[in-house]
Design an enzyme around this catalytic site. Structure first.
Site, PDB file in Angstrom:
ATOM      1  N   CYS A 108     -40.254 -15.316  21.729  1.00  0.00           N
ATOM      2  CA  CYS A 108     -40.421 -16.600  21.038  1.00  0.00           C
ATOM      3  C   CYS A 108     -41.530 -17.465  21.639  1.00  0.00           C
ATOM      4  CB  CYS A 108     -39.111 -17.379  21.056  1.00  0.00           C
ATOM      5  SG  CYS A 108     -37.751 -16.456  20.344  1.00  0.00           S
ATOM      6  N   HIS A 242     -39.986 -25.189  19.954  1.00  0.00           N
ATOM      7  CA  HIS A 242     -39.499 -23.944  19.356  1.00  0.00           C
ATOM      8  C   HIS A 242     -38.207 -24.238  18.599  1.00  0.00           C
ATOM      9  CE1 HIS A 242     -38.273 -19.935  18.652  1.00  0.00           C
ATOM     10  NE2 HIS A 242     -37.387 -19.873  19.624  1.00  0.00           N
ATOM     11  N   ASN A 272     -34.382 -19.560  13.383  1.00  0.00           N
ATOM     12  CA  ASN A 272     -35.274 -19.258  14.504  1.00  0.00           C
ATOM     13  C   ASN A 272     -36.176 -18.091  14.101  1.00  0.00           C
ATOM     14  OD1 ASN A 272     -36.425 -18.288  16.856  1.00  0.00           O
ATOM     15  ND2 ASN A 272     -34.556 -18.445  18.077  1.00  0.00           N
TER      16      ASN A 272
HETATM   17  O1  UT7 Z   1     -35.149 -18.049  20.924  1.00  0.00           O
HETATM   18  C1  UT7 Z   1     -34.015 -17.886  21.725  1.00  0.00           C
HETATM   19  C2  UT7 Z   1     -32.934 -17.295  20.891  1.00  0.00           C
HETATM   20  N1  UT7 Z   1     -31.579 -17.603  21.243  1.00  0.00           N
HETATM   21  C3  UT7 Z   1     -31.028 -18.830  21.204  1.00  0.00           C
HETATM   22  O2  UT7 Z   1     -31.643 -19.833  20.975  1.00  0.00           O
HETATM   23  C4  UT7 Z   1     -29.539 -18.897  21.460  1.00  0.00           C
HETATM   24  C5  UT7 Z   1     -29.128 -20.101  22.253  1.00  0.00           C
HETATM   25  N2  UT7 Z   1     -27.666 -20.262  22.186  1.00  0.00           N
HETATM   26  C6  UT7 Z   1     -27.086 -20.861  21.139  1.00  0.00           C
HETATM   27  O3  UT7 Z   1     -27.752 -21.349  20.238  1.00  0.00           O
HETATM   28  C7  UT7 Z   1     -25.563 -20.978  21.130  1.00  0.00           C
HETATM   29  O4  UT7 Z   1     -25.071 -20.490  22.364  1.00  0.00           O
HETATM   30  C8  UT7 Z   1     -24.897 -20.182  19.963  1.00  0.00           C
HETATM   31  C9  UT7 Z   1     -25.218 -20.882  18.648  1.00  0.00           C
HETATM   32  C10 UT7 Z   1     -25.389 -18.741  19.929  1.00  0.00           C
HETATM   33  C11 UT7 Z   1     -23.387 -20.187  20.132  1.00  0.00           C
HETATM   34  O5  UT7 Z   1     -22.905 -21.526  20.229  1.00  0.00           O
HETATM   35  P1  UT7 Z   1     -21.888 -21.893  21.393  1.00  0.00           P
HETATM   36  O6  UT7 Z   1     -21.546 -23.325  21.216  1.00  0.00           O
HETATM   37  O7  UT7 Z   1     -22.519 -21.510  22.711  1.00  0.00           O
HETATM   38  O8  UT7 Z   1     -20.633 -21.019  21.038  1.00  0.00           O
HETATM   39  P2  UT7 Z   1     -19.864 -19.925  21.921  1.00  0.00           P
HETATM   40  O9  UT7 Z   1     -20.720 -18.730  22.156  1.00  0.00           O
HETATM   41  O10 UT7 Z   1     -19.267 -20.603  23.117  1.00  0.00           O
HETATM   42  O11 UT7 Z   1     -18.694 -19.518  20.950  1.00  0.00           O
HETATM   43  C12 UT7 Z   1     -17.645 -20.437  20.601  1.00  0.00           C
HETATM   44  C13 UT7 Z   1     -16.703 -19.751  19.645  1.00  0.00           C
HETATM   45  C14 UT7 Z   1     -16.269 -18.355  20.084  1.00  0.00           C
HETATM   46  O12 UT7 Z   1     -14.919 -18.194  19.713  1.00  0.00           O
HETATM   47  P3  UT7 Z   1     -13.739 -18.381  20.802  1.00  0.00           P
HETATM   48  O13 UT7 Z   1     -14.028 -17.355  21.869  1.00  0.00           O
HETATM   49  O14 UT7 Z   1     -13.857 -19.784  21.294  1.00  0.00           O
HETATM   50  O15 UT7 Z   1     -12.519 -18.099  19.989  1.00  0.00           O
HETATM   51  C15 UT7 Z   1     -17.121 -17.423  19.257  1.00  0.00           C
HETATM   52  O16 UT7 Z   1     -16.511 -16.174  19.035  1.00  0.00           O
HETATM   53  O17 UT7 Z   1     -17.345 -19.569  18.379  1.00  0.00           O
HETATM   54  C16 UT7 Z   1     -17.206 -18.193  17.960  1.00  0.00           C
HETATM   55  N3  UT7 Z   1     -18.370 -17.842  17.154  1.00  0.00           N
HETATM   56  C17 UT7 Z   1     -18.423 -18.055  15.828  1.00  0.00           C
HETATM   57  N4  UT7 Z   1     -17.540 -18.601  14.959  1.00  0.00           N
HETATM   58  C18 UT7 Z   1     -17.917 -18.700  13.668  1.00  0.00           C
HETATM   59  C19 UT7 Z   1     -19.529 -17.260  17.532  1.00  0.00           C
HETATM   60  N5  UT7 Z   1     -20.343 -17.121  16.491  1.00  0.00           N
HETATM   61  C20 UT7 Z   1     -19.692 -17.604  15.410  1.00  0.00           C
HETATM   62  C21 UT7 Z   1     -20.014 -17.750  14.051  1.00  0.00           C
HETATM   63  N6  UT7 Z   1     -19.107 -18.291  13.229  1.00  0.00           N
HETATM   64  N7  UT7 Z   1     -21.214 -17.353  13.549  1.00  0.00           N
END
Ligand code: UT7
Length: 317
Positions: A108, A242, A272
């Site tokens: 990225c 970004h 993204n």
């Molecule tokens: O260019 C670089 C590319 N990458 C990025 O920019 C990624 C940076 N990270 C992020 O943007 C965030 O970490 C995410 C959007 C990927 C995830 O958000 P988060 O607030 O960190 O959520 P999390 O990983 O802590 O997940 C919270 C919950 C989990 O469930 P439990 O374990 O609490 O029951 C996940 O399984 O949300 C669940 N979850 C979803 N639920 C519905 C994960 N993805 C999804 C989804 N829909 N798409």
């Protein structure tokens, strides 16, 4: 250097969050709250090569030059259907240029790396116009069963033409090897001599780790480029960051204590798009008359590697 032309191209297929609900255990509310993304564009019947050439041609037209006036092409790309030749070679042929080309894979952060290479070449070589094309199809890298990653990305191409000038006030690039935070491996062709298993599958990402790395490294980069440029956060007119997650942008905004209006966002519509994100946003802003001559922009990006980069750039187009 200075930017004299911008262009972008995106696939026609709009994939909304509710369309993802048809095959993923997810929902619009979760995606919007956690990321700010409402929809993204995804390649269906297009080729990335054509989209890249389209963005390049628009940037050349905007700059008022023809492809035979391009002295060098820098193409930023992570994945496309061709393993070889480099995407830059294909773009060169499609736009009818004759200059040398190079491909870089800095995920990225590719646009920032390309800007720095272009600046160096304009200083050290007898070149006038350098075309930077960032073309990415992350949708083809995802495991579309993994709801934590596939919802984030979209495909796009963004291009700029740069020439000699004095607009780049500071730039900082960095790489800290952290493969496990964000990577994808692929199985290569077998050989009669191969004696090991190879991984094959979609992108593996530790979202929370990437989130923290993104915010902490961007903040450091921004501090550095501001101090190299002899400026404060208040001196920046627009923070062109970004487009990964609106919460990452908000965290950076709180650090620099600036108004929301200084942080243009288009990730709600496009997700993204990896290295295409900043040049395509610049093109949207430029064509929407949202950039004024003389304004100071701060660009900042981060991605797999872990690579990061930031720059202070005057807009003089
Ligand atoms: O260019 C670089 C590319 N990458 C990025 O920019 C990624 C940076 N990270 C992020 O943007 C965030 O970490 C995410 C959007 C990927 C995830 O958000 P988060 O607030 O960190 O959520 P999390 O990983 O802590 O997940 C919270 C919950 C989990 O469930 P439990 O374990 O609490 O029951 C996940 O399984 O949300 C669940 N979850 C979803 N639920 C519905 C994960 N993805 C999804 C989804 N829909 N798409």
């Amino acid at each position: 250097m200075k930017i004299i032309g911008t262009g972008s191209a995106r696939p026609s297929m709009r994939v909304t969050n509710s369309m993802l609900e048809n095959f993923l255990d997810t929902n619009d509310e979760w995606i919007v709250t956690r990321t700010g993304i409402h929809e993204r564009r995804v390649i269906s019947n297009e080729n990335l090569e054509d989209m890249a050439a389209d963005a390049a041609n628009k940037a050349l037209a905007d700059a008022g030059i023809t492809s035979d006036q391009v002295d060098f092409i820098i193409c930023s790309n992570v994945v496309n259907e061709f393993v070889t030749p480099g995407l830059g070679c294909i773009i060169q042929g499609k736009i009818g240029a004759t200059c040398p080309t190079v491909d870089i894979n800095c995920a990225c952060t590719g646009f920032l790396y390309a800007l720095d290479i272009a600046e160096s070449f304009l200083i050290t070589k007898d070149m006038n116009n350098i075309l930077i094309v960032c073309a990415e199809e992350p949708s083809r890298m995802m495991d579309w069963r993994d709801r934590s990653s596939c919802i984030l990305f979209g495909d796009a191409a963004g291009a700029v033409v740069v020439t000699k000038g004095d607009d780049l006030k500071a730039i900082r690039l960095s790489t800290h090897c952290k493969v496990e935070a964000l990577y994808q491996k692929r199985r290569l062709q077998p050989t009669p001599f191969l004696n090991k298993e190879e991984d094959d599958g979609g992108v593996i990402m530790n979202g929370q780790e990437v989130f923290k790395l993104a915010v902490s490294s961007s903040i450091k980069d921004i501090d550095t480029v501001l101090s190299v440029a002899g400026m404060t956060a208040d001196d920046i007119d627009l923070y062109v960051l970004h487009q990964a997650n609106v919460r990452i942008i908000e965290a950076i905004r709180h650090f620099v204590k600036q108004d929301k209006e200084k942080f243009p966002v288009n990730l709600d519509k496009y997700g993204n798009t990896s290295s295409a994100s900043i040049p395509a946003l610049l093109d949207d802003l430029s064509r929407g008359n949202m950039l004024k001559r003389g304004e100071m922009l701060l660009l900042s990006a981060f991605g797999a590697g872990f690579t990061t980069g930031a720059a202070v750039l005057r807009w003089s187009k």
